[in-house]
Design a protein around this motif. Structure first.
Motif, PDB file in Angstrom:
ATOM      1  N   LEU A 198       0.739  -1.290  -0.020  1.00 55.94           N
ATOM      2  CA  LEU A 198       0.137   0.054  -0.224  1.00 55.94           C
ATOM      3  C   LEU A 198       0.937   1.308   0.026  1.00 55.94           C
ATOM      4  CD1 LEU A 198      -2.940   1.267   0.674  1.00 55.94           C
ATOM      5  CD2 LEU A 198      -2.241   1.163   3.048  1.00 55.94           C
ATOM      6  N   LEU A 199       0.794   2.103  -0.941  1.00 55.83           N
ATOM      7  CA  LEU A 199       1.505   3.476  -0.877  1.00 55.83           C
ATOM      8  C   LEU A 199       0.760   4.517  -0.489  1.00 55.83           C
ATOM      9  CD1 LEU A 199       3.825   5.108  -1.984  1.00 55.83           C
ATOM     10  CD2 LEU A 199       2.689   5.170  -4.239  1.00 55.83           C
ATOM     11  N   LEU A 200       1.122   5.057   0.484  1.00 56.39           N
ATOM     12  CA  LEU A 200       0.579   6.529   1.029  1.00 56.39           C
ATOM     13  C   LEU A 200       1.445   7.589   0.423  1.00 56.39           C
ATOM     14  CD1 LEU A 200      -1.499   8.179   2.410  1.00 56.39           C
ATOM     15  CD2 LEU A 200      -0.109   7.612   4.459  1.00 56.39           C
ATOM     16  N   GLU A 201       0.947   8.765  -0.122  1.00 54.64           N
ATOM     17  CA  GLU A 201       1.511   9.856  -0.460  1.00 54.64           C
ATOM     18  C   GLU A 201       0.860  10.982   0.033  1.00 54.64           C
ATOM     19  OE1 GLU A 201       3.369  12.471  -4.151  1.00 54.64           O
ATOM     20  OE2 GLU A 201       2.323  10.431  -4.601  1.00 54.64           O
ATOM     21  N   ILE A 202       1.506  11.723   0.860  1.00 56.51           N
ATOM     22  CA  ILE A 202       1.041  13.023   1.345  1.00 56.51           C
ATOM     23  C   ILE A 202       1.532  14.048   0.224  1.00 56.51           C
ATOM     24  CG2 ILE A 202       0.808  14.828   3.107  1.00 56.51           C
ATOM     25  CD1 ILE A 202      -0.331  12.173   3.901  1.00 56.51           C
ATOM     26  N   GLY A 207       5.231  16.943   2.460  1.00 58.75           N
ATOM     27  CA  GLY A 207       4.570  15.557   2.542  1.00 58.75           C
ATOM     28  C   GLY A 207       5.941  14.386   2.201  1.00 58.75           C
ATOM     29  N   GLY A 208       5.290  13.434   1.730  1.00 61.74           N
ATOM     30  CA  GLY A 208       6.525  12.352   1.495  1.00 61.74           C
ATOM     31  C   GLY A 208       5.712  11.030   1.057  1.00 61.74           C
ATOM     32  N   ARG A 209       6.475   9.973   1.016  1.00 61.11           N
ATOM     33  CA  ARG A 209       5.713   8.718   0.516  1.00 61.11           C
ATOM     34  C   ARG A 209       6.030   7.631   1.508  1.00 61.11           C
ATOM     35  NH1 ARG A 209       7.148   7.543  -5.624  1.00 61.11           N
ATOM     36  NH2 ARG A 209       9.180   7.819  -4.871  1.00 61.11           N
ATOM     37  N   TRP A 210       5.048   6.711   1.954  1.00 62.97           N
ATOM     38  CA  TRP A 210       5.408   5.788   2.859  1.00 62.97           C
ATOM     39  C   TRP A 210       4.829   4.456   2.192  1.00 62.97           C
ATOM     40  CZ3 TRP A 210       4.336  10.717   4.035  1.00 62.97           C
ATOM     41  CH2 TRP A 210       5.021  11.266   4.939  1.00 62.97           C
ATOM     42  N   ALA A 230      -0.671  -2.430  -4.661  1.00 60.76           N
ATOM     43  CA  ALA A 230      -2.055  -2.792  -4.691  1.00 60.76           C
ATOM     44  C   ALA A 230      -2.955  -1.705  -4.551  1.00 60.76           C
ATOM     45  CB  ALA A 230      -2.342  -4.107  -3.683  1.00 60.76           C
ATOM     46  N   CYS A 231      -2.623  -0.755  -3.728  1.00 60.72           N
ATOM     47  CA  CYS A 231      -3.553   0.540  -3.597  1.00 60.72           C
ATOM     48  C   CYS A 231      -2.768   1.506  -3.330  1.00 60.72           C
ATOM     49  CB  CYS A 231      -4.489   0.129  -2.429  1.00 60.72           C
ATOM     50  SG  CYS A 231      -5.526   1.876  -2.101  1.00 60.72           S
ATOM     51  N   SER A 232      -2.879   2.654  -4.027  1.00 59.94           N
ATOM     52  CA  SER A 232      -2.174   3.872  -3.554  1.00 59.94           C
ATOM     53  C   SER A 232      -3.160   5.091  -3.201  1.00 59.94           C
ATOM     54  CB  SER A 232      -1.356   4.467  -4.925  1.00 59.94           C
ATOM     55  OG  SER A 232      -2.246   4.753  -5.881  1.00 59.94           O
ATOM     56  N   ILE A 233      -2.541   5.938  -2.157  1.00 57.50           N
ATOM     57  CA  ILE A 233      -3.481   7.010  -1.516  1.00 57.50           C
ATOM     58  C   ILE A 233      -2.932   8.103  -1.755  1.00 57.50           C
ATOM     59  CG2 ILE A 233      -5.003   7.499   0.372  1.00 57.50           C
ATOM     60  CD1 ILE A 233      -4.766   4.375   1.177  1.00 57.50           C
ATOM     61  N   THR A 234      -3.499   9.271  -2.289  1.00 50.38           N
ATOM     62  CA  THR A 234      -2.920  10.555  -2.256  1.00 50.38           C
ATOM     63  C   THR A 234      -3.715  11.394  -1.360  1.00 50.38           C
ATOM     64  OG1 THR A 234      -1.988  10.131  -4.251  1.00 50.38           O
ATOM     65  CG2 THR A 234      -2.084  12.299  -3.525  1.00 50.38           C
ATOM     66  N   VAL A 235      -3.021  11.905  -0.244  1.00 50.52           N
ATOM     67  CA  VAL A 235      -3.879  12.902   0.646  1.00 50.52           C
ATOM     68  C   VAL A 235      -3.295  14.373   0.656  1.00 50.52           C
ATOM     69  CG1 VAL A 235      -4.583  13.240   3.088  1.00 50.52           C
ATOM     70  CG2 VAL A 235      -4.304  10.817   2.254  1.00 50.52           C
ATOM     71  N   PRO A 236      -4.205  15.359   0.448  1.00 46.72           N
ATOM     72  CA  PRO A 236      -3.477  16.423   0.276  1.00 46.72           C
ATOM     73  C   PRO A 236      -3.003  16.989   1.716  1.00 46.72           C
ATOM     74  CG  PRO A 236      -5.373  16.724  -0.894  1.00 46.72           C
ATOM     75  CD  PRO A 236      -5.177  15.471  -0.139  1.00 46.72           C
TER      76      PRO A 236
END
Length: 277
Positions: A198-202, A207-210, A230-236
């Motif tokens: 799972l990719l989380l990007e702020i 921000g950054g990427r985890w 499997a899933c990437s999520i981008t949060v402002p």
């Protein structure tokens, strides 16, 4: 990728609190009564909470002065105790005039910064970071948690009074990094095949990427970008702090978040809370 190095941020407490003191000194009498995104608290209540928690931490951790005899045994008891202590502190310190509160805050902030800077960041902290699922935490994590408290409550006041935020990379990125360290615990009941990533990007300069990856019995952060996500999520970045502190309606937040891939895997991020109470 981020999420695995210690967050050594003790000197930032002094900087965040310096901004807080400037902010409080600029408020008008009317603004002290403005409602914040914290449902029950006005600006004066948030300021009272920041004074109370700084003094409480110094009393208990620095001075080993524990008046409370109750030792919480379950997560629910921890939340109940923290809520009670917070309510009691706010009910007392909200009565202070702005000038007296600011004067006391200045002393509390200085002593708090001195204390956190004096700690061995890798020694065991007095209090564990419960929202990250830790039974024992290092001082660096507890100090980072303290930074998130000082930063996000100040941001609540800024939002309520229309003041510019302190969304600088130096001060905000460590807050985000600390919040996100709780995701492996938040995902503990999310079942997935080993190797699911799972990719989380702020988004934004703060921000950054985890990348959160599933092993056989746990989730953990990866040091490098995997070949499959499997899933990437981008949060402002503008709403990320509110998402993790119950400061924004979930559906409102979701309308501003980009999700690509298996949407069920995004639920843990949307539901993650990095505060107690």
């Amino acid at each position: 990728m981020e999420g695995y190095e210690p967050i050594l941020c003790a000197p930032l407490l002094r900087k965040v609190d310096r901004e807080l003191l400037r902010l409080l000194s600029s408020l008008t009498a009317e603004e002290w009564g403005y409602r914040t995104v914290s449902p029950r608290w006005e600006v004066r209540d948030v300021a009272a909470h920041l004074l109370d928690t700084a003094l409480r931490k110094l009393s208990m951790v620095r001075d080993t002065w524990f008046v409370e005899k109750q030792i919480p045994q379950t997560p629910r008891e921890v939340v109940s105790l923290v809520n009670r202590l917070n309510d009691e502190g706010v009910s007392v310190f909200r009565r202070l005039s702005p000038s007296i509160l600011i004067e006391l805050m200045e002393t509390a902030c200085e002593q708090s910064a001195d204390f956190h800077e004096s700690l061995d960041p890798f020694a065991q902290a007095t209090f564990n970071v419960s929202w990250a699922g830790e039974e024992i935490s290092a001082n660096w994590f507890d100090t980072a948690r303290e930074l998130t408290e000082r930063w996000h409550h100040q941001q609540q006041i800024r939002l309520a009074t229309g003041r510019p935020g302190i969304l600088t990379r130096e001060l905000y990125h460590p807050v985000l990094d600390c919040f996100i360290r709780g995701l492996p615990f938040a995902y503990r009941h999310v079942d997935a095949s080993p190797g699911t990533n799972l990719l989380l990007e702020i988004s934004g300069e703060c921000g950054g990427r985890w990348v959160l990856s599933r092993e056989e019995h746990r989730w953990h952060f990866l040091r490098e970008m995997p070949s499959q996500i499997a899933c990437s999520i981008t949060v402002p970045e503008e709403i990320a702090w509110m998402l993790f502190t119950k400061g924004i309606d979930r559906d409102v937040a979701k309308s501003q978040i980009a999700i690509d891939g298996d949407e069920t895997l995004a639920e843990g991020v949307l539901g993650h809370v990095a505060i107690v109470g």
